[in-house]
Each structure stands twice: as structure tokens, then as C-alpha cells.
Design a protein around this motif. Structure first.
Motif, PDB file in Angstrom:
ATOM      1  N   ASP A 338      37.265  86.187  85.231  1.00 55.19           N
ATOM      2  CA  ASP A 338      36.009  86.321  84.506  1.00 55.19           C
ATOM      3  C   ASP A 338      35.849  85.184  83.504  1.00 55.19           C
ATOM      4  O   ASP A 338      36.845  84.598  83.048  1.00 55.19           O
ATOM      5  CB  ASP A 338      35.964  87.658  83.764  1.00 55.19           C
ATOM      6  CG  ASP A 338      35.899  88.843  84.707  1.00 55.19           C
ATOM      7  OD1 ASP A 338      35.376  88.665  85.822  1.00 55.19           O
ATOM      8  OD2 ASP A 338      36.403  89.919  84.324  1.00 55.19           O
ATOM      9  N   PRO A 339      34.602  84.856  83.118  1.00 56.08           N
ATOM     10  CA  PRO A 339      34.408  83.847  82.073  1.00 56.08           C
ATOM     11  C   PRO A 339      35.085  84.287  80.788  1.00 56.08           C
ATOM     12  O   PRO A 339      35.176  85.483  80.494  1.00 56.08           O
ATOM     13  CB  PRO A 339      32.881  83.807  81.904  1.00 56.08           C
ATOM     14  CG  PRO A 339      32.343  84.326  83.188  1.00 56.08           C
ATOM     15  CD  PRO A 339      33.325  85.357  83.653  1.00 56.08           C
ATOM     16  N   PRO A 340      35.587  83.335  79.997  1.00 52.12           N
ATOM     17  CA  PRO A 340      36.219  83.696  78.731  1.00 52.12           C
ATOM     18  C   PRO A 340      35.191  84.220  77.739  1.00 52.12           C
ATOM     19  O   PRO A 340      33.989  83.976  77.877  1.00 52.12           O
ATOM     20  CB  PRO A 340      36.828  82.375  78.248  1.00 52.12           C
ATOM     21  CG  PRO A 340      35.963  81.326  78.875  1.00 52.12           C
ATOM     22  CD  PRO A 340      35.565  81.881  80.213  1.00 52.12           C
ATOM     23  N   GLU A 341      35.663  84.944  76.754  1.00 51.13           N
ATOM     24  CA  GLU A 341      34.790  85.393  75.679  1.00 51.13           C
ATOM     25  C   GLU A 341      34.309  84.175  74.907  1.00 51.13           C
ATOM     26  O   GLU A 341      35.108  83.321  74.521  1.00 51.13           O
ATOM     27  CB  GLU A 341      35.559  86.327  74.750  1.00 51.13           C
ATOM     28  CG  GLU A 341      34.732  86.881  73.597  1.00 51.13           C
ATOM     29  CD  GLU A 341      35.551  87.743  72.654  1.00 51.13           C
ATOM     30  OE1 GLU A 341      34.944  88.371  71.766  1.00 51.13           O
ATOM     31  OE2 GLU A 341      36.793  87.775  72.794  1.00 51.13           O
ATOM     32  N   PHE A 342      33.015  84.078  74.689  1.00 50.21           N
ATOM     33  CA  PHE A 342      32.427  82.937  73.974  1.00 50.21           C
ATOM     34  C   PHE A 342      32.023  83.399  72.582  1.00 50.21           C
ATOM     35  O   PHE A 342      31.192  84.299  72.429  1.00 50.21           O
ATOM     36  CB  PHE A 342      31.215  82.396  74.729  1.00 50.21           C
ATOM     37  CG  PHE A 342      30.547  81.231  74.059  1.00 50.21           C
ATOM     38  CD1 PHE A 342      31.146  79.982  74.059  1.00 50.21           C
ATOM     39  CD2 PHE A 342      29.317  81.374  73.428  1.00 50.21           C
ATOM     40  CE1 PHE A 342      30.538  78.891  73.441  1.00 50.21           C
ATOM     41  CE2 PHE A 342      28.695  80.295  72.820  1.00 50.21           C
ATOM     42  CZ  PHE A 342      29.312  79.052  72.826  1.00 50.21           C
ATOM     43  N   ILE A 343      32.621  82.794  71.573  1.00 52.25           N
ATOM     44  CA  ILE A 343      32.412  83.197  70.186  1.00 52.25           C
ATOM     45  C   ILE A 343      31.883  82.000  69.424  1.00 52.25           C
ATOM     46  O   ILE A 343      32.541  80.949  69.352  1.00 52.25           O
ATOM     47  CB  ILE A 343      33.731  83.676  69.547  1.00 52.25           C
ATOM     48  CG1 ILE A 343      34.312  84.843  70.356  1.00 52.25           C
ATOM     49  CG2 ILE A 343      33.513  84.075  68.087  1.00 52.25           C
ATOM     50  CD1 ILE A 343      35.774  85.095  70.083  1.00 52.25           C
ATOM     51  N   THR A 344      30.702  82.120  68.861  1.00 50.90           N
ATOM     52  CA  THR A 344      30.141  81.011  68.107  1.00 50.90           C
ATOM     53  C   THR A 344      29.774  81.465  66.708  1.00 50.90           C
ATOM     54  O   THR A 344      29.283  82.580  66.502  1.00 50.90           O
ATOM     55  CB  THR A 344      28.905  80.418  68.805  1.00 50.90           C
ATOM     56  OG1 THR A 344      28.412  79.321  68.035  1.00 50.90           O
ATOM     57  CG2 THR A 344      27.799  81.450  68.963  1.00 50.90           C
ATOM     58  N   ASP A 345      30.069  80.613  65.757  1.00 50.04           N
ATOM     59  CA  ASP A 345      29.654  80.831  64.383  1.00 50.04           C
ATOM     60  C   ASP A 345      28.565  79.811  64.111  1.00 50.04           C
ATOM     61  O   ASP A 345      28.769  78.609  64.280  1.00 50.04           O
ATOM     62  CB  ASP A 345      30.829  80.628  63.426  1.00 50.04           C
ATOM     63  CG  ASP A 345      30.516  81.089  62.022  1.00 50.04           C
ATOM     64  OD1 ASP A 345      29.629  80.477  61.400  1.00 50.04           O
ATOM     65  OD2 ASP A 345      31.140  82.040  61.544  1.00 50.04           O
ATOM     66  N   ARG A 346      27.397  80.268  63.703  1.00 45.69           N
ATOM     67  CA  ARG A 346      26.265  79.361  63.557  1.00 45.69           C
ATOM     68  C   ARG A 346      26.388  78.462  62.332  1.00 45.69           C
ATOM     69  O   ARG A 346      25.458  77.745  61.971  1.00 45.69           O
ATOM     70  CB  ARG A 346      24.964  80.164  63.480  1.00 45.69           C
ATOM     71  CG  ARG A 346      24.709  81.027  64.702  1.00 45.69           C
ATOM     72  CD  ARG A 346      24.551  80.221  65.983  1.00 45.69           C
ATOM     73  NE  ARG A 346      23.346  79.445  65.996  1.00 45.69           N
ATOM     74  CZ  ARG A 346      22.155  79.918  66.357  1.00 45.69           C
ATOM     75  NH1 ARG A 346      22.024  81.185  66.723  1.00 45.69           N
ATOM     76  NH2 ARG A 346      21.100  79.146  66.352  1.00 45.69           N
ATOM     77  N   GLY A 347      27.550  78.483  61.688  1.00 45.90           N
ATOM     78  CA  GLY A 347      27.789  77.623  60.546  1.00 45.90           C
ATOM     79  C   GLY A 347      28.579  76.384  60.918  1.00 45.90           C
ATOM     80  O   GLY A 347      28.593  75.945  62.070  1.00 45.90           O
ATOM     81  N   ASP A 348      29.269  75.833  59.932  1.00 48.97           N
ATOM     82  CA  ASP A 348      30.041  74.610  60.144  1.00 48.97           C
ATOM     83  C   ASP A 348      31.491  74.937  60.467  1.00 48.97           C
ATOM     84  O   ASP A 348      31.855  76.104  60.698  1.00 48.97           O
ATOM     85  CB  ASP A 348      29.927  73.702  58.916  1.00 48.97           C
ATOM     86  CG  ASP A 348      30.404  74.389  57.639  1.00 48.97           C
ATOM     87  OD1 ASP A 348      31.007  75.488  57.711  1.00 48.97           O
ATOM     88  OD2 ASP A 348      30.183  73.821  56.554  1.00 48.97           O
ATOM     89  N   CYS A 349      32.333  73.922  60.469  1.00 46.53           N
ATOM     90  CA  CYS A 349      33.744  74.099  60.832  1.00 46.53           C
ATOM     91  C   CYS A 349      34.449  75.055  59.869  1.00 46.53           C
ATOM     92  O   CYS A 349      35.239  75.907  60.302  1.00 46.53           O
ATOM     93  CB  CYS A 349      34.461  72.751  60.824  1.00 46.53           C
ATOM     94  SG  CYS A 349      33.783  71.522  61.964  1.00 46.53           S
ATOM     95  N   LYS A 350      34.167  74.905  58.591  1.00 41.23           N
ATOM     96  CA  LYS A 350      34.834  75.746  57.602  1.00 41.23           C
ATOM     97  C   LYS A 350      34.454  77.213  57.799  1.00 41.23           C
ATOM     98  O   LYS A 350      35.304  78.108  57.704  1.00 41.23           O
ATOM     99  CB  LYS A 350      34.474  75.290  56.191  1.00 41.23           C
ATOM    100  CG  LYS A 350      35.317  75.936  55.100  1.00 41.23           C
ATOM    101  CD  LYS A 350      35.027  75.314  53.750  1.00 41.23           C
ATOM    102  CE  LYS A 350      35.922  75.919  52.666  1.00 41.23           C
ATOM    103  NZ  LYS A 350      37.338  75.527  52.843  1.00 41.23           N
ATOM    104  N   ALA A 351      33.197  77.473  58.098  1.00 38.43           N
ATOM    105  CA  ALA A 351      32.756  78.843  58.308  1.00 38.43           C
ATOM    106  C   ALA A 351      33.448  79.457  59.517  1.00 38.43           C
ATOM    107  O   ALA A 351      33.889  80.618  59.482  1.00 38.43           O
ATOM    108  CB  ALA A 351      31.238  78.879  58.476  1.00 38.43           C
ATOM    109  N   LEU A 352      33.540  78.704  60.606  1.00 38.31           N
ATOM    110  CA  LEU A 352      34.186  79.246  61.798  1.00 38.31           C
ATOM    111  C   LEU A 352      35.648  79.571  61.531  1.00 38.31           C
ATOM    112  O   LEU A 352      36.136  80.646  61.895  1.00 38.31           O
ATOM    113  CB  LEU A 352      34.064  78.262  62.958  1.00 38.31           C
ATOM    114  CG  LEU A 352      34.580  78.774  64.309  1.00 38.31           C
ATOM    115  CD1 LEU A 352      33.721  78.256  65.451  1.00 38.31           C
ATOM    116  CD2 LEU A 352      36.038  78.395  64.553  1.00 38.31           C
ATOM    117  N   MET A 353      36.367  78.665  60.897  1.00 41.92           N
ATOM    118  CA  MET A 353      37.786  78.884  60.649  1.00 41.92           C
ATOM    119  C   MET A 353      38.004  80.050  59.685  1.00 41.92           C
ATOM    120  O   MET A 353      38.940  80.840  59.849  1.00 41.92           O
ATOM    121  CB  MET A 353      38.431  77.612  60.099  1.00 41.92           C
ATOM    122  CG  MET A 353      38.360  76.425  61.036  1.00 41.92           C
ATOM    123  SD  MET A 353      39.230  76.689  62.599  1.00 41.92           S
ATOM    124  CE  MET A 353      40.912  76.439  62.082  1.00 41.92           C
ATOM    125  N   ALA A 354      37.126  80.165  58.688  1.00 40.79           N
ATOM    126  CA  ALA A 354      37.271  81.245  57.720  1.00 40.79           C
ATOM    127  C   ALA A 354      36.897  82.597  58.313  1.00 40.79           C
ATOM    128  O   ALA A 354      37.515  83.623  57.995  1.00 40.79           O
ATOM    129  CB  ALA A 354      36.408  80.957  56.486  1.00 40.79           C
TER     130      ALA A 354
END
Length: 363
Positions: A338-354
């Protein structure tokens, strides 16, 4: 601590926190760097460093008497770059589109090397040795900028759970594909290891050397002091710039080298992929395409700052195609996963990591 094999894929946005130019700014700095004092009356480049390099190179290539004519060739090449670059989506696509035009390719790569090395020198990763009454304040401001970067969250994810006795395994589950020419990732990892675990720089650099970091388009000098082409982070000599330019690759050069296979292997083997500050340019996506390789990815994280929902959907579908999990991907011999789970944070790099660190560190 990472529990699964994770490949971080970094674009220009991933270096922005540390003072490096995004695509448009890089373009503008290159155009400024290649300006001449008076196009109608002079072939002297406005930038003294650039002028010195090209004058020396012109004499070497054509001899003293003919060097003005050769320098004029470089001036015309510079004019072509300045005129055409705004119509390309990136400097990489511009160079590749004019491949085979030797002077344009060299001058473009030389300009890239100059801009990026100057950005390294001006980044908060490079210590400031100033004699001023407010020197302590300046150092504090520099540290504040450094700690504001998303790289801090990266170091926490990588280092938590480790001790000084387990540092040889600190990058066991981490690999990086860095589409940028700079070495700020390597420098930050070295600096953060020194600070976090109280080790010296030699030990920290050796640990970073054990981490798989692939630069598809090359980099502005080797990072390790004992490596060929080493240039200290934040510093260079004028005569080194020509060598640095030679270490920068175009898309076509990368595809034709073994680096292309290394990139594809790194993508295919990862359980988790993390796209940070990535621009989704077609040629970069092509480099990540795994071909006939089987892929392991179960999760994909991606920054999609300021992108419309429709564009994000296109990105997701492209990633699935890269991983051979898309609707139009040729079938595996066995049933396709199956396709992998796709997770996006609509912010910047810091927001995604946090916001995603728990999911990044789970088993």
C-alpha cells in the motif's frame, strides 16, 4: 532516538534558518556577482574576487596578449547568465539547459561557489571573533539565531536516548540527501554533538563522517579536514574557488554518475522519508525515482508551506510514483504494498519537526 531507517531529503528551504539564500535570492546574488562596472566601456567585473579569478584564468588560458579577448568571452557569458537566469526556476535547471556551453557552465558554478561560501561565512554557525564593547551581545544574538533553527529539533530527535558511550551508533538509522551546495547540516551536527556530549571537534567530525550524507549536486568543498578538497566551514582562499566550482554537478552529470544510484538506493531502503524545505522541481524528483527497486517506506513527512491543497495532492502523488506505489506505477512481481502514510505540516521545517517528533521516533 530514531528507531527506524529514516532518510531526510533537504531542499533550499532547509538552510534558510541558518542564513542561506532561497532560490530567488540565490539567483539575485548571482546576477549581482556577475555584474560588470560598465558594460559599454569595461570588461572588469564589479566584484573584486570574481574579477581577479577571471583575469588570472584568462591569462592562463589565452596568454597575456590575448587575455583581454578571453576575458571578453567571460563577460559575454556573464551577460547571458544575468539575462537568462530570471526565466529559469532554479540555477540548476538553468545550467543544465545550457550544458555544453563551457564558459557559461563554469561561470555559473563559480558564482554558486562564491555565493554559498560567503553565506557559510555569514551564518550563525561561523564564530564571530570581534573586538568590540558589545562582543558578548553579538555572540548572544548569534547563538539565538542558531537555536531558532529547526536543526535543534533534529539534534534532539537524533541524540535523545544516546550517551557518550553509544555515539558510534548515533546515525545508525539516519541518512540525508541534501540538494544544497552548503555544508551547514554537517557543521550543525558537529557543533551540536560537541555541545551535547562534551566531545572535541575531531571526535564530532569523525562521527558526522560516519553518517551517510549525499549531495546530488556536489558541495562547496569537502567537510572533513583529511578529505581531498577540504575547505573550512566559513572560510576560503580566492584561488580555491575554481576548484570548488569543479565540485559542483549539473543534473545531467549527477544522473550519469554513480551518485544517482546512491540517491535511489537511499530512498528505496528508508522506512521513513522526511522532505524538509524541498521545492519539488521536476529534475530533483527524477533523481529520487527508484526505478525498479523495491521500497520500504511506511511513512512520508513533508513540508508544504504556503502550498495550495491541489498542489499538495500533486506532491503526494509524485512521491507515491517515486516509491513505485502510485496508481500508474508498473506492478511489482508480487502484489504492491500500500502507499505509505503521507503526513504534511503546512508550516516550515521547524513546525514539522516540532509537531511530528513523536511519530518520527516511534518504532
Amino acid at each position: 532516538m530514531l528507531e527506524r531507517d529514516t532518510t531526510f531529503i533537504l531542499g533550499a528551504g532547509a538552510s534558510f534558518d541558518l542564513g542561506f539564500p532561497l532560490g530567488d535570492t540565490l539567483r539575485d546574488r548571482i546576477i549581482e556577482l556577475l555584474a560588470v562596472e560598465d558594460p559599454n566601456a569595461s570588461i572588469n567585473f564589479s566584484d573584486a574576487e570574481m574579477g581577479k579569478i577571471l583575469q588570472t584564468r584568462s591569462v592562463s588560458e589565452a596568454g597575456t596578449n590575448a587575455s583581454p579577448d578571453r576575458l571578453e568571452v567571460y563577460r559575454r557569458a556573464a551577460a547571458t547568465i544575468r539575462a537568462g537566469l530570471p526565466f529559469a526556476r532554479s540555477i540548476d535547471t538553468f545550467i543544465d539547459g545550457l550544458r555544453g556551453r563551457e564558459h557559461i557552465e563554469f561561470l555559473s558554478k563559480l558564482a554558486i561557489a562564491t555565493v554559498i561560501l560567503r553565506a557559510e561565512a555569514g551564518s550563525p554557525l561561523t564564530p564571530r571573533h570581534v573586538q568590540a564593547a558589545n562582543a558578548a551581545d553579538l555572540r548572544a544574538q548569534q547563538l539565538k539565531k542558531l537555536l531558532a533553527s529547526w536543526h535543534v529539533e533534529l539534534s534532539q530527535i537524533l541524540y535523545d536516548g544516546h550517551t557518550a558511550d553509544t555515539l558510534d551508533d548515533v546515525f545508525a538509522h539516519a541518512s540525508f540527501i541534501v540538494f544544497n551546495y552548503d555544508r551547514c547540516l554537517e557543521e550543525f551536527l558537529a557543533v551540536s554533538l560537541m555541545r551535547r556530549f562534551g566531545i572535541d571537534r575531531k571526535r564530532a567530525v569523525a562521527l558526522v563522517g560516519n553518517c551517510q550524507v549525499v549531495h546530488p549536486y556536489g558541495q562547496v568543498g569537502a567537510f572533513a579536514p583529511d578529505a581531498e578538497g577540504f575547505i573550512p566551514f566559513g572560510g576560503h582562499e580566492v584561488q580555491q574557488l575554481v576548484d570548488v566550482a569543479g565540485r559542483i554537478r549539473t543534473f545531467t552529470e549527477t544522473m550519469e554518475s554513480d551518485v544517482g544510484d546512491k540517491i535511489k538506493d537511499t530512498v528505496a531502503q528508508a522506512d521513513t522519508l522526511v522532505f524538509l524545505g524541498f521545492g519539488w522541481l521536476a529534475q530533483n524528483m527524477a533523481l529520487l525515482q527508484v526505478g525498479q527497486r523495491l521500497t520500504n517506506a511506511r511513512q512520508v513527512f513533508a513540508t508544504t508551506m504556503k502550498m495550495e491543497a491541489g498542489e499538495v495532492a500533486v506532491v503526494r502523488d509524485q512521491i507515491y510514483e517515486i516509491l513505485r506505489r502510485g496508481d500508474y506505477t508498473p506492478d511489482y512481481v508480487d502484489p504492491a504494498p500500500d502507499p505509505p502514510e503521507f503526513i504534511t505540516d503546512r508550516g516550515d521545517c521547524k513546525a514539522l519537526m516540532a509537531n511530528c517528533w513523536l511519530r518520527l521516533t516511534r518504532r
